[in-house]
Design a protein around this motif. Structure first.
Motif, mmCIF file in Angstrom:
data_model
loop_
_atom_site.group_PDB
_atom_site.id
_atom_site.type_symbol
_atom_site.label_atom_id
_atom_site.label_comp_id
_atom_site.label_asym_id
_atom_site.label_seq_id
_atom_site.Cartn_x
_atom_site.Cartn_y
_atom_site.Cartn_z
ATOM 1 N N PHE A 230 6.904 56.742 24.203
ATOM 2 C CA PHE A 230 7.345 55.363 23.986
ATOM 3 C C PHE A 230 8.552 55.037 24.847
ATOM 4 C CE2 PHE A 230 10.222 52.426 21.722
ATOM 5 C CZ PHE A 230 9.432 51.289 21.741
ATOM 6 N N GLU A 231 9.573 55.891 24.832
ATOM 7 C CA GLU A 231 10.784 55.635 25.614
ATOM 8 C C GLU A 231 10.476 55.566 27.105
ATOM 9 O OE1 GLU A 231 13.735 57.984 22.464
ATOM 10 O OE2 GLU A 231 12.926 58.994 24.233
ATOM 11 N N LEU A 234 8.223 52.352 27.844
ATOM 12 C CA LEU A 234 9.018 51.141 27.694
ATOM 13 C C LEU A 234 10.024 51.023 28.834
ATOM 14 C CD1 LEU A 234 9.840 48.602 26.240
ATOM 15 C CD2 LEU A 234 11.302 49.978 24.732
ATOM 16 N N SER A 348 5.929 49.356 18.978
ATOM 17 C CA SER A 348 4.794 50.251 19.211
ATOM 18 C C SER A 348 3.960 50.359 17.945
ATOM 19 C CB SER A 348 5.269 51.641 19.628
ATOM 20 O OG SER A 348 4.160 52.520 19.749
ATOM 21 N N LEU A 381 2.906 48.010 22.266
ATOM 22 C CA LEU A 381 2.099 49.127 22.728
ATOM 23 C C LEU A 381 1.028 49.422 21.689
ATOM 24 C CD1 LEU A 381 4.783 51.534 24.245
ATOM 25 C CD2 LEU A 381 3.607 49.572 25.277
#
Length: 413
Positions: A230-231, A234, A348, A381
């Motif tokens: 995710f990090e 993004l 997300s 997401l």
């Protein structure tokens, strides 16, 4: 007899609107009667979804009212003369709004539309008021509904225990929640000047950017696997969207990142807790430094900001609710208008349970997507449902910026 369930401070931080999602299932699918019978059974476990929003004079704050007049869920049955395959894979389109009841000025907190296609395929369009449930909660609802229709045991019933959300005695705010979280907002918000942009909603487009598992692996290699998927993703999207928006080098940009508090509170709150338990992290950067610093720097900024929203921050927020809960609280993002630039809002749904929704019949889930959204600056997401898996990024931008993003979305520089 009426029962009043006060909204928590987390419920009041959620957007004051309905969130609409679409599930597409290939034929064969269960009958409408089977789906509605399952809905009537599952809803007994999710009573706040069929209440109505009101105000509790005894608690002196907004609440969900159960029982009495009003309430219930709106259910619509519709037929579509075309084949479901004509719309697969699902892509963002204004036409998607025809597949669910309007989320604007909705009377009911839960709305469901069953869309039967010529081929026997099914699209379930549903909207739910965000003040009643966050994404984690709604994924629990949809999975439970599908399990009942299939005739299996509901494996994870919702949890309503609020003992985890108690303020300290005496309450104390260790962080400043006015401004970034709730209005009033000063003219300059930590360097961000809010100038609502007047654009026609037709100028805003929604797009889906698909990232394969292999591509995500390449992105993570770029940051030496130091950060979560995710990090990393993004950080990549933040940089590319900033370029596509044409922001100036000296501008400041920020992302409001949804952070699920269930695993951050101590002791942890079960994922089945029904309601809202999400706050925002606020990674921010100078545009020039964000672009020239590369993916590793962007992912690091996101990572560090998320780390700050920990147990102490959530507890401070609960104490804020105790101190100011009787006031009229408006989330800061409710006053931004329909264009967020230079800000993004990111969430997300990859680790939620939406992809587990299976009503049986054998056709299976073929598409999952939010509806068309007339707001600029959103990033969601979603789990990729194709054979390659991966992650689909749902992005809303001004049309000319979306066109540029499509050209650079997979560039590794």
């Amino acid at each position: 007899m009426e029962t009043q369930v006060p909204l928590t401070i987390f419920d009041r931080f959620a957007s004051n609107l309905h969130i609409a999602v679409l599930f597409a299932f290939a034929a064969p699918t269960p009958s409408n009667d089977a789906l509605l019978d399952g809905l009537s059974k599952v809803i007994t476990h999710f009573p706040t979804l069929i209440g109505r929003l009101g105000y509790s004079s005894s608690h002196r704050r907004p609440c969900v009212i159960l029982g009495g007049d009003g309430g219930g869920a709106l259910v619509v049955e519709a037929t579509v003369s075309s084949e479901l395959s004509d719309y697969l894979p699902l892509e963002p389109s204004p036409e998607l709004q025809l597949l669910h009841p309007s989320p604007f000025d909705a009377v009911h907190l839960l709305q469901v539309q069953l869309n039967r296609f010529k081929c026997g395929g099914l699209v379930i369009g549903a909207t739910a008021h965000h003040r009643v449930a966050d994404g984690q909660s709604m994924s629990t609802f949809f999975v439970s509904w599908s399990q009942i229709v299939r005739g299996t045991t509901v494996d994870r019933l919702p949890v309503y225990d609020r003992s985890w959300l108690n303020p300290r005695r005496p309450p104390r705010c260790e962080f400043e929640h006015w401004g970034l979280d709730f209005v009033p907002i000063p003219t300059h918000r930590r360097g961000f000047t809010i100038n609502p942009v007047d654009v026609d909603p037709s100028e805003i487009t929604n797009m889906l950017v698909r990232y394969s598992t292999d591509y995500i692996r390449k992105l993570k290699a770029e940051v030496n696997n130091k950060y979560t998927t995710f990090e990393t993703l993004l950080g990549h999207l933040w940089r590319k969207i900033t370029i596509a928006r044409g922001l100036q080098d000296c501008d400041l940009t920020m992302v409001r990142v949804s952070v699920n508090g269930r695993t951050r509170l101590k002791p942890p709150v079960p994922n089945e807790f029904f309601g809202n338990l999400v706050l925002n992290a606020y990674p921010k950067a100078n545009v020039k430094l964000l672009i020239t610093g590369g993916l590793a720097a962007a992912a690091s900024i996101v990572h560090e900001a998320i780390l700050e929203i920990d147990q102490r921050y959530f507890q401070s927020f609960m104490d804020f609710g105790e101190l100011y809960g009787e006031e009229e609280l408006v989330p800061a993002y409710d006053v931004d208008g329909i264009v967020l630039s230079p800000i993004l809002e990111a969430d997300s749904w990859v680790r939620l349970r939406f992809q587990e929704v299976d009503f049986g019949g054998g056709g299976g889930l073929r598409g999952f997507l939010p509806t068309w959204v007339p707001f600029e600056g959103l990033v969601m997401l979603l789990p990729g449902l194709g054979e390659e898996g991966g992650i689909d990024a749902f992005v809303t931008l001004i049309a000319e910026h979306a066109k540029l993003l499509r050209q650079i979305s997979h560039s590794l520089d």
